[in-house]
Design an enzyme around this catalytic site. Structure first.
Site, mmCIF file in Angstrom:
data_model
loop_
_atom_site.group_PDB
_atom_site.id
_atom_site.type_symbol
_atom_site.label_atom_id
_atom_site.label_comp_id
_atom_site.label_asym_id
_atom_site.label_seq_id
_atom_site.Cartn_x
_atom_site.Cartn_y
_atom_site.Cartn_z
ATOM 1 N N GLU A 1 0.894 -1.279 0.161
ATOM 2 C CA GLU A 1 -0.026 -0.179 0.036
ATOM 3 C C GLU A 1 0.911 1.415 0.015
ATOM 4 O O GLU A 1 0.150 2.516 -0.241
ATOM 5 C CB GLU A 1 -0.998 -0.036 1.381
ATOM 6 C CG GLU A 1 -2.206 -0.940 1.082
ATOM 7 C CD GLU A 1 -1.636 -2.210 1.759
ATOM 8 O OE1 GLU A 1 -2.384 -2.986 2.099
ATOM 9 O OE2 GLU A 1 -0.216 -2.705 1.980
ATOM 10 N N LYS B 1 5.300 -13.816 8.418
ATOM 11 C CA LYS B 1 5.753 -13.092 7.077
ATOM 12 C C LYS B 1 6.934 -14.021 7.122
ATOM 13 O O LYS B 1 7.665 -14.187 8.008
ATOM 14 C CB LYS B 1 6.298 -11.776 7.291
ATOM 15 C CG LYS B 1 6.352 -10.923 6.102
ATOM 16 C CD LYS B 1 6.596 -9.597 6.329
ATOM 17 C CE LYS B 1 6.445 -8.698 5.185
ATOM 18 N NZ LYS B 1 6.540 -7.139 5.048
ATOM 19 N N TRP C 1 3.574 -12.872 2.874
ATOM 20 C CA TRP C 1 2.506 -13.101 3.872
ATOM 21 C C TRP C 1 1.668 -14.402 3.988
ATOM 22 O O TRP C 1 1.658 -14.822 2.945
ATOM 23 C CB TRP C 1 1.324 -11.996 4.056
ATOM 24 C CG TRP C 1 1.824 -10.512 4.273
ATOM 25 C CD1 TRP C 1 1.860 -9.585 3.429
ATOM 26 C CD2 TRP C 1 2.070 -9.923 5.599
ATOM 27 N NE1 TRP C 1 2.445 -8.518 4.198
ATOM 28 C CE2 TRP C 1 2.487 -8.849 5.471
ATOM 29 C CE3 TRP C 1 2.292 -10.595 6.880
ATOM 30 C CZ2 TRP C 1 3.239 -7.871 6.617
ATOM 31 C CZ3 TRP C 1 2.907 -10.121 7.817
ATOM 32 C CH2 TRP C 1 3.351 -8.524 7.793
#
Length: 551
Positions: A347, A454, A459
């Site tokens: 993001e 992670k 992920w």
């Protein structure tokens, strides 16, 4: 001081050109300023042979591809998918799709088939370009995809694509087209690329990058105290181009004029050692696992009387998971290479903070040193908030939920109002991380807000693994936690309560049919009971404590 929003009809307009910040600027610099710079793609891992193209040729081929896509009906705003490794053709796809005004959806080849299909459907890709070595993987999901009109196969020099018999051939398409494409005028705020998160909770979420965000990120990362890439570098791009825009490397290298070395699908340490030595790579980026494996290979090669000269390496950027101090020290001692760390997210792009080493540790009250994630990079702002949203001080002591904002930070998720509402708080993006920030902008991550794992920079959803385990007829309860792993950073460990006989092997085989193979835990703890909190949830703090006591 809060930034002001631009106002229409400002009484004091600046007298500067409204120059659009778009990927076309990268393309023009690659063609006109840095035309003689090279892209090398490894094609034979045994000999180290590389295909070689200069930037000028890459741009010309991007023009041919843009003509071909336009002839296939691709229009501005249409999504075009790519499923490929790091090679010169994928770079051409980057430049062509974005510069013609379409949106490039870089597909994560590590997603499970169901999630991969979901992202294509959600993006509504109209054309997909697939590397031939991945054609079988895409062929499995293609029959259920409604939006895809055409598939183009990129030959990786050794793998035909019989699984996609009706697909178009990349090179044949380019041969028919003119390299001189009339690139349209683009608004810098228009969409350029689409990447999906790994789906740690529920379905993957789409991050829609604008041209402006890509260019501003590339300019910020070009700084000497950030990535520090220059025209004198030869950059080995190990981070996948489908992973958060390849950490911005295609755009940074195009702007500053550094040569690019692409490994293709050959990521084993032997070929990489030869590639670094032969091409004299000076700068590289990738998850710590790659560098751990390379170090082990170099030890084994030395014992066997073989050697590769890695002395050209100057800087290695690691991200995705914590980097061991021993790894940093080994590369500095043996190859005089600086291993730097970066923190980011899909993001917000990678590099929102970067640790260049000299200020990488903060003293605690006990006098010990704790590594930080680095100092906040230009064009990013960080803040901490407590549980009720109150902003906390950046004093290096207060611990809070980390939020971020800036021109390279997502303001929401593609076609997902609910996810957007949950992620954006008062104009800031909730990162899901918890930590401290000091007065000089040094970030230290102390925890994660959710129980995600992670592993190797990717992920893994503990919740999704639990759901799939519970689908096994012998499993009554299941809880998954992340445990430290020297190679991968973290790996999942599953605690399972059985209601019928089942072995660890049975559970692994079952999961391999339902999730990506690298998600499958190496170990399972068969227990009589999993303790719960007062709210009825599994108490994972206790599970972690139990594991720590035994190890």
């Amino acid at each position: 001081m809060q930034p002001t929003s631009p106002r229409q009809g400002s009484p004091y307009p600046g007298l500067m050109m409204d120059f659009p910040l778009t990927v076309q600027h990268v393309l023009r610099r690659m063609e006109g300023i840095w035309g003689g710079k090279k892209v090398f793609t490894l094609i034979d891992p045994d000999t180290g042979a590389c295909a070689e193209r200069d930037f000028r040729d890459v741009v010309a081929r991007a023009g041919r591809l843009a003509h071909a896509l336009q002839r296939l009906g691709v229009r501005p705003g249409d999504r075009v998918g790519s499923l490929a490794w790091n090679n010169a053709q994928h770079l051409e796809v980057y430049l062509a799709v974005m510069s013609m005004g379409a949106v490039l959806h870089t597909m994560n080849l590590r997603l499970h088939g169901d999630q991969l299909a979901y992202t294509v459907d959600h993006a509504e890709d109209v054309v997909v370009l697939v590397e031939s070595s991945l054609s079988g993987q895409f062929a499995e999901v293609l029959p259920g995809l409604e939006s895809v009109r055409e598939v183009i196969v990129i030959d990786d020099f050794s793998n035909p694509a019989p699984e996609l018999p009706s697909a178009l051939d990349y090179e044949t398409l380019l041969e028919r087209e003119d390299p001189n494409f009339e690139w349209p005028h683009l608004d810098e705020r228009s969409a350029a690329a689409l990447c999906y998160t790994s789906g740690t909770t529920g379905d993957p979420k789409g991050v829609l990058y604008s041209h402006r965000s890509i260019i501003l990120h590339a300019l910020a990362m070009s700084g000497a105290d950030v990535y520090g890439i220059t025209s004198r570098d030869r950059v080995l791009a190990l981070v996948p181009l489908f992973h958060a825009m390849g950490w911005g490397l295609p755009f940074i290298c195009g702007l500053v004029g550094s040569d690019i070395v692409m490994p293709g699908r050959h990521l084993k340490p032997g070929p990489l050692a030869r590639l670094i030595a032969d091409q004299r790579a000076t700068w590289s980026a990738g998850v710590p696992t790659l560098w751990l494996d390379l170090l082990q290979y170099m030890d084994e090669a030395a014992d066997a009387g073989r050697s590769h000269d890695l002395s050209s390496l100057d800087t290695i950027l690691c991200g995705g998971t914590a980097v061991a101090e021993s790894l940093i020290e080994a590369y500095k001692t043996r190859f005089d290479a600086d291993v730097i760390e970066g923190w980011g997210m899909t993001e917000i792009f990678p590099g929102a903070t970067v640790d260049r080493g000299s200020m990488s540790a903060a003293r605690t009250d006990g006098g010990t040193r704790r590594k930080t994630a680095g100092r906040v990079s230009p064009l990013y702002e960080l803040r901490l908030v407590d549980v009720d949203g109150t902003v906390m001080p950046n004093d290096g002591v207060a611990v809070g939920a980390l939020e971020v904002r800036g021109p390279a930070v997502a303001s929401g998720y593609f076609k997902s109002d609910a996810a957007t509402a949950a992620a954006i708080h008062d104009g800031w993006l909730r990162t899901g991380d918890v930590g401290t920030v000091d007065s000089t902008g040094q970030l230290r991550i102390t925890d994660r807000a959710k129980d995600v794992i992670k592993s190797g920079g990717e992920w893994i959803s503990s919740q999704d693994l639990e759901v799939e385990l519970l689908a096994h007829p012998a499993v009554r309860e299941a809880a998954v936690i992340g445990v430290a792993d020297q190679r991968w950073g973290e790996r999942p460990l599953a605690f399972v309560v059985l209601g019928a006989p089942a072995t660890e092997s049975d559970l692994k085989t079952f999961l391999m049919e339902r999730v990506a193979r690298w998600w499958v835990p190496e170990h399972f703890e068969i227990v009589d009971e999993i303790l719960r909190t007062t709210t009825g949830k599994f108490d994972k703090k206790i599970l972690r404590a139990q594991f720590d006591e035994r190890h």
